[in-house]
Design a protein around this motif. Structure first.
Motif, PDB file in Angstrom:
ATOM      1  N   PHE A  28     -43.591  56.821 -67.237  1.00  0.00           N
ATOM      2  CA  PHE A  28     -42.940  57.973 -67.857  1.00  0.00           C
ATOM      3  C   PHE A  28     -43.809  59.209 -67.721  1.00  0.00           C
ATOM      4  O   PHE A  28     -43.351  60.277 -67.328  1.00  0.00           O
ATOM      5  CB  PHE A  28     -42.719  57.671 -69.344  1.00  0.00           C
ATOM      6  CG  PHE A  28     -41.343  57.981 -69.793  1.00  0.00           C
ATOM      7  CD1 PHE A  28     -40.418  56.972 -69.930  1.00  0.00           C
ATOM      8  CD2 PHE A  28     -40.971  59.282 -70.056  1.00  0.00           C
ATOM      9  CE1 PHE A  28     -39.132  57.261 -70.331  1.00  0.00           C
ATOM     10  CE2 PHE A  28     -39.678  59.571 -70.452  1.00  0.00           C
ATOM     11  CZ  PHE A  28     -38.767  58.557 -70.589  1.00  0.00           C
ATOM     12  N   GLY A  29     -45.093  59.017 -68.048  1.00  0.00           N
ATOM     13  CA  GLY A  29     -46.038  60.128 -67.999  1.00  0.00           C
ATOM     14  C   GLY A  29     -46.151  60.732 -66.617  1.00  0.00           C
ATOM     15  O   GLY A  29     -46.132  61.943 -66.455  1.00  0.00           O
ATOM     16  N   PHE A  30     -46.240  59.880 -65.604  1.00  0.00           N
ATOM     17  CA  PHE A  30     -46.396  60.393 -64.242  1.00  0.00           C
ATOM     18  C   PHE A  30     -45.167  61.164 -63.793  1.00  0.00           C
ATOM     19  O   PHE A  30     -45.284  62.231 -63.189  1.00  0.00           O
ATOM     20  CB  PHE A  30     -46.715  59.265 -63.264  1.00  0.00           C
ATOM     21  CG  PHE A  30     -48.195  59.048 -63.112  1.00  0.00           C
ATOM     22  CD1 PHE A  30     -48.988  60.005 -62.491  1.00  0.00           C
ATOM     23  CD2 PHE A  30     -48.802  57.913 -63.616  1.00  0.00           C
ATOM     24  CE1 PHE A  30     -50.351  59.829 -62.375  1.00  0.00           C
ATOM     25  CE2 PHE A  30     -50.172  57.723 -63.509  1.00  0.00           C
ATOM     26  CZ  PHE A  30     -50.947  58.684 -62.885  1.00  0.00           C
ATOM     27  N   GLY A  31     -44.018  60.611 -64.102  1.00  0.00           N
ATOM     28  CA  GLY A  31     -42.783  61.305 -63.732  1.00  0.00           C
ATOM     29  C   GLY A  31     -42.743  62.695 -64.334  1.00  0.00           C
ATOM     30  O   GLY A  31     -42.484  63.692 -63.654  1.00  0.00           O
ATOM     31  N   ILE A  32     -43.045  62.758 -65.606  1.00  0.00           N
ATOM     32  CA  ILE A  32     -42.999  64.040 -66.311  1.00  0.00           C
ATOM     33  C   ILE A  32     -44.092  64.966 -65.795  1.00  0.00           C
ATOM     34  O   ILE A  32     -43.855  66.153 -65.567  1.00  0.00           O
ATOM     35  CB  ILE A  32     -43.120  63.814 -67.826  1.00  0.00           C
ATOM     36  CG1 ILE A  32     -41.833  63.189 -68.333  1.00  0.00           C
ATOM     37  CG2 ILE A  32     -43.402  65.108 -68.554  1.00  0.00           C
ATOM     38  CD1 ILE A  32     -41.894  62.681 -69.726  1.00  0.00           C
ATOM     39  N   ALA A  33     -45.292  64.400 -65.584  1.00  0.00           N
ATOM     40  CA  ALA A  33     -46.414  65.230 -65.124  1.00  0.00           C
ATOM     41  C   ALA A  33     -46.084  65.899 -63.796  1.00  0.00           C
ATOM     42  O   ALA A  33     -46.355  67.084 -63.603  1.00  0.00           O
ATOM     43  CB  ALA A  33     -47.681  64.387 -65.007  1.00  0.00           C
ATOM     44  N   ILE A  34     -45.474  65.152 -62.868  1.00  0.00           N
ATOM     45  CA  ILE A  34     -45.156  65.741 -61.559  1.00  0.00           C
ATOM     46  C   ILE A  34     -44.196  66.911 -61.727  1.00  0.00           C
ATOM     47  O   ILE A  34     -44.400  68.002 -61.177  1.00  0.00           O
ATOM     48  CB  ILE A  34     -44.556  64.682 -60.610  1.00  0.00           C
ATOM     49  CG1 ILE A  34     -45.615  63.631 -60.272  1.00  0.00           C
ATOM     50  CG2 ILE A  34     -44.032  65.333 -59.330  1.00  0.00           C
ATOM     51  CD1 ILE A  34     -45.065  62.439 -59.532  1.00  0.00           C
ATOM     52  N   ILE A  35     -43.160  66.699 -62.519  1.00  0.00           N
ATOM     53  CA  ILE A  35     -42.188  67.775 -62.728  1.00  0.00           C
ATOM     54  C   ILE A  35     -42.868  68.987 -63.367  1.00  0.00           C
ATOM     55  O   ILE A  35     -42.670  70.124 -62.945  1.00  0.00           O
ATOM     56  CB  ILE A  35     -41.031  67.294 -63.623  1.00  0.00           C
ATOM     57  CG1 ILE A  35     -40.213  66.241 -62.887  1.00  0.00           C
ATOM     58  CG2 ILE A  35     -40.136  68.461 -64.023  1.00  0.00           C
ATOM     59  CD1 ILE A  35     -39.089  65.662 -63.691  1.00  0.00           C
ATOM     60  N   LEU A  36     -43.700  68.720 -64.362  1.00  0.00           N
ATOM     61  CA  LEU A  36     -44.336  69.830 -65.072  1.00  0.00           C
ATOM     62  C   LEU A  36     -45.331  70.580 -64.184  1.00  0.00           C
ATOM     63  O   LEU A  36     -45.403  71.802 -64.235  1.00  0.00           O
ATOM     64  CB  LEU A  36     -45.023  69.332 -66.347  1.00  0.00           C
ATOM     65  CG  LEU A  36     -44.094  68.819 -67.448  1.00  0.00           C
ATOM     66  CD1 LEU A  36     -44.874  68.517 -68.709  1.00  0.00           C
ATOM     67  CD2 LEU A  36     -42.987  69.812 -67.744  1.00  0.00           C
ATOM     68  N   VAL A  37     -46.082  69.844 -63.375  1.00  0.00           N
ATOM     69  CA  VAL A  37     -47.038  70.506 -62.476  1.00  0.00           C
ATOM     70  C   VAL A  37     -46.286  71.437 -61.528  1.00  0.00           C
ATOM     71  O   VAL A  37     -46.652  72.597 -61.348  1.00  0.00           O
ATOM     72  CB  VAL A  37     -47.885  69.483 -61.693  1.00  0.00           C
ATOM     73  CG1 VAL A  37     -48.589  70.155 -60.524  1.00  0.00           C
ATOM     74  CG2 VAL A  37     -48.922  68.835 -62.606  1.00  0.00           C
ATOM     75  N   LEU A  38     -45.207  70.920 -60.949  1.00  0.00           N
ATOM     76  CA  LEU A  38     -44.413  71.754 -60.046  1.00  0.00           C
ATOM     77  C   LEU A  38     -43.888  72.988 -60.770  1.00  0.00           C
ATOM     78  O   LEU A  38     -43.933  74.097 -60.248  1.00  0.00           O
ATOM     79  CB  LEU A  38     -43.236  70.956 -59.486  1.00  0.00           C
ATOM     80  CG  LEU A  38     -43.585  69.888 -58.464  1.00  0.00           C
ATOM     81  CD1 LEU A  38     -42.360  69.087 -58.096  1.00  0.00           C
ATOM     82  CD2 LEU A  38     -44.178  70.528 -57.212  1.00  0.00           C
ATOM     83  N   LEU A  39     -43.433  72.751 -61.965  1.00  0.00           N
ATOM     84  CA  LEU A  39     -42.872  73.838 -62.771  1.00  0.00           C
ATOM     85  C   LEU A  39     -43.936  74.894 -63.052  1.00  0.00           C
ATOM     86  O   LEU A  39     -43.727  76.089 -62.841  1.00  0.00           O
ATOM     87  CB  LEU A  39     -42.365  73.239 -64.087  1.00  0.00           C
ATOM     88  CG  LEU A  39     -41.447  74.074 -64.946  1.00  0.00           C
ATOM     89  CD1 LEU A  39     -40.091  74.158 -64.281  1.00  0.00           C
ATOM     90  CD2 LEU A  39     -41.305  73.450 -66.323  1.00  0.00           C
TER      91      LEU A  39
END
Lengths: 208, 447
Positions: free
Chosen positions: B25-36
């Motif tokens: 869950f964390g990795f999925g969210i982290a990738i989206i947030l980093v891109l954002l």
């Protein structure tokens, strides 16, 4: 006061179970005897409000089961009925004390840790509050289950073969405690069993 | 004991499973947030640099290149435009302000931009020390330039022809630092600003010098050492300073630049930064410039938008993967809940026997999933911000135009978190329903 009248239960494609009318007052005990398939457990589950009534009526302390909704029955059971089974079936993710607190949580009153500790002490389990369930012996676990069933001071205690998987020593200890706790609360006590050790101790029998 | 604590106890009872779910869950969210975070901060930095600039007018070429070169100072000029034409254009009533730029020189990889004080005004930068540049061989350096070169007010440096270090040094053309600009967080931090005239001077000297060398070589080839005196004499005539002194009273000014009227035809600049007088400018100016002049106009807003569409495709793909990871995380939560509930049927029935309602069991399972997705969300949020900080510290040079802040929190981040929370709840619905339907009697009877 527990009163059972004209109680019948019919499993689809199976025999019709018909129970006799029973009336039990405070601090009275009844032993339900019978071979397997005679409907002992069904009887107990109906009285525990865990099965929907088909025929007849059960009334506990003036409350008619048939008038309660499923949710109200759950509340009623939490507050007034204590259940104990052949196996302790404690929640293994919780420690001993938390198992007792869980039972208190479902009941309307406040959660009282001191009461839980005192009860544990009364069944000889002081110092086991933080123990994992898996660390307990079968007899110890059944005693915790016993405390769990009486912690909310129920009007009615239902015990389904509470001693049958215990050795003599533990069976007698559990039975002693069960009678003792029922006496303390002036609870009505119903026990299903085919255990001779129990039959010798309670004289009021209902044979199915 | 309460619902959350009960659910929590079940979670910690399965540490590996929980760890895997939180990690996914964390990795999925982290990738989206980093891109954002990265794309937002990039966009902000780029927008900040183009603020107040409606149009860039330069020599015919790629509009994107014009923007990259004249606003962000990363690409090379498309060529030069005639000063005469630029002046003519600046008189257009649709234009409120036009600022000339003369590019082409650099010092240690930092571009020297010949312009007027209006440029400093556009970016709202003022000198932190010293003053703005004067007409001749005076330069003002950006904060990053000062930081990396260590130059101070009063220092001299030799400009290099070309936009990367290693270009031919204008050895004979030194510039003096007269001011250091305060940090603005814009491209100006990485620039050396001077007057257009100074750039012209450097190039005239440079051109003279080159021409002279050619002449010299040719001369040497023909008759080796004999005509040396004659040659020196000629050199003297070519000195631009000589011309200067001769006709100073005839100077004219346009676009904030000062030059000789008879030189106008020869003078060139790289580009003109334009601010419209009103909305009609956007409608008419670009077409007019592109069709009626030898120049090319480029809109920063349009070109950066185009650039982002190009980058956007890549971002979309990675984003898609991230959502896939979150979906898999949801699936993983679903499977582990479903499996654990199979083993827990008896627990659930016992709870029912103790008086727990069906809806309690439903919530119990939902809350369990919510806790996992919450932990995953928090882990992802922290991971993303740490990652942005690490990217900034280790991969982005100090003088980069786009610096990333790990401490910037966006509203949309919390929307993503809420969304992932939703995924967590959704993953738990089926197990929760099966918990809701637990048949106490049948389960207990099985013993």
């Amino acid at each position: 006061m527990l009163s059972i009248s004209k109680l019948e239960y019919n499993y689809l494609g199976s025999t019709n179970l018909v129970y006799k009318d029973i009336q039990l007052g405070q601090n009275e005990q009844l032993l339900i005897l019978g071979g397997s398939g005679t409907g002992k457990t069904t009887f107990l589950h109906l009285i525990g409000g865990m099965m929907q009534l088909q025929q007849g009526e059960i009334t506990l302390q003036g409350t008619e089961y048939s008038k309660l909704s499923g949710y109200e029955m759950d509340q009623f059971r939490a507050e007034h009925i204590g259940l104990i089974f052949q196996k302790p079936h404690l929640i293994s993710s919780l420690n001993v004390l938390d198992n007792l607190m869980l039972s208190q949580m479902f009941s309307p009153g406040d959660q009282d840790k001191d009461k839980a500790r005192a009860l544990l002490q009364s069944v000889g389990l002081e110092g086991k509050e933080k123990a994992k369930v898996s660390e307990l012996s079968e007899g110890q676990a059944q005693r915790v289950a016993l405390v769990r069933s009486v912690i909310n001071d129920p009007i009615l205690i239902l015990a389904d073969e509470p001693t049958s998987s215990l050795d003599d020593e533990n069976a007698h200890a559990v039975l002693d405690l069960l009678l003792q706790q029922a006496e303390r609360n002036q609870s009505i006590l119903l026990i299903t069993t085919h255990d001779q050790r129990v039959k010798d101790r309670i004289s009021n029998h209902y044979i199915l | 004991m309460n619902l959350a604590k009960l659910s929590w106890k079940y979670i910690v009872d399965r540490p590996l499973n929980t760890f895997l779910n939180v990690l996914l869950f964390g990795f999925g969210i982290a990738i989206i947030l980093v891109l954002l975070l990265v794309s937002r901060q990039m966009e902000d930095a780029l927008t900040k640099n183009a603020k107040g600039i409606n149009l860039v007018v330069a020599a015919k070429g790629s509009p994107l290149q014009i923007i990259l070169c004249n606003i962000y100072h990363v690409d090379f000029p498309t060529g030069n435009i005639a000063l005469e034409e630029a002046i003519e254009l600046s008189k257009n009533s649709l234009i409120k302000r036009s600022i000339p730029l003369a590019l082409g020189d650099s010092y240690r990889d930092y571009r020297i931009v010949g312009t007027t004080h209006a440029y400093a005004d556009l970016y709202q930068v003022t000198p932190a020390s010293g003053q703005l540049w004067g007409k001749h061989a005076e330069a003002v350096i950006g904060a990053n330039v000062a930081l990396t070169t260590g130059m101070k007010v009063g220092d001299e440096f030799a400009t290099e022809h070309g936009m990367q270090s290693g270009g031919i040094a204008h050895d004979d053309h030194g510039m003096t630092v007269v001011g250091i600009l305060e940090r603005s967080g814009t491209v100006v931090d990485n620039l050396i600003l001077t007057s257009v005239e100074s750039v012209w001077e450097a190039h005239e000297e440079h051109d003279d010098h080159e021409a002279h060398e050619d002449h010299n070589e040719a001369h040497d080839d023909h008759d080796h050492d004999k005509q040396h005196d004659d040659h020196e004499h000629k050199e003297h005539h070519h000195d631009p300073h000589h011309d200067h002194e001769h006709s100073e009273d005839e100077m004219v000014t346009a676009l904030g630049l000062t030059y000789h009227p008879h030189e106008l035809k020869d003078k060139e600049i790289t580009s003109l930064i334009v601010q419209y007088a009103g909305p009609m400018g956007a409608v008419r100016l670009p077409r007019m410039i592109n069709e009626e002049t030898n120049m090319q106009s480029a809109s920063p807003a349009f070109e950066t938008a185009r650039l982002f569409t190009l980058i956007g495709t890549g971002v979309e793909v990675i984003n898609g993967f991230a959502y896939l990871i979150i979906f898999i995380a949801g699936l993983s939560i679903f499977i582990s809940l479903y499996n654990s509930l199979k083993q827990r049927t008896y627990d659930l029935a016992i709870m029912r026997a103790m008086g727990a309602s069906s809806r309690f069991l439903f919530l119990h399972v939902i809350v369990e999933s919510m806790i996992i997705s919450f932990l995953g969300g928090v882990f992802g949020l922290i991971l993303a911000h740490v990652a942005v900080g690490v990217i900034d510290d280790f991969f982005i040079p100090v003088e980069s135009q786009v610096r990333l802040s790990a401490l910037l929190f966006l509203k949309s981040e919390f929307i993503i978190l809420a969304l992932s929370f939703g995924v967590g709840i959704f993953a738990a619905v089926i197990p929760a329903i099966s918990a809701y339907k637990t048949d106490i009697s049948k389960t207990l009877a099985r013993g």
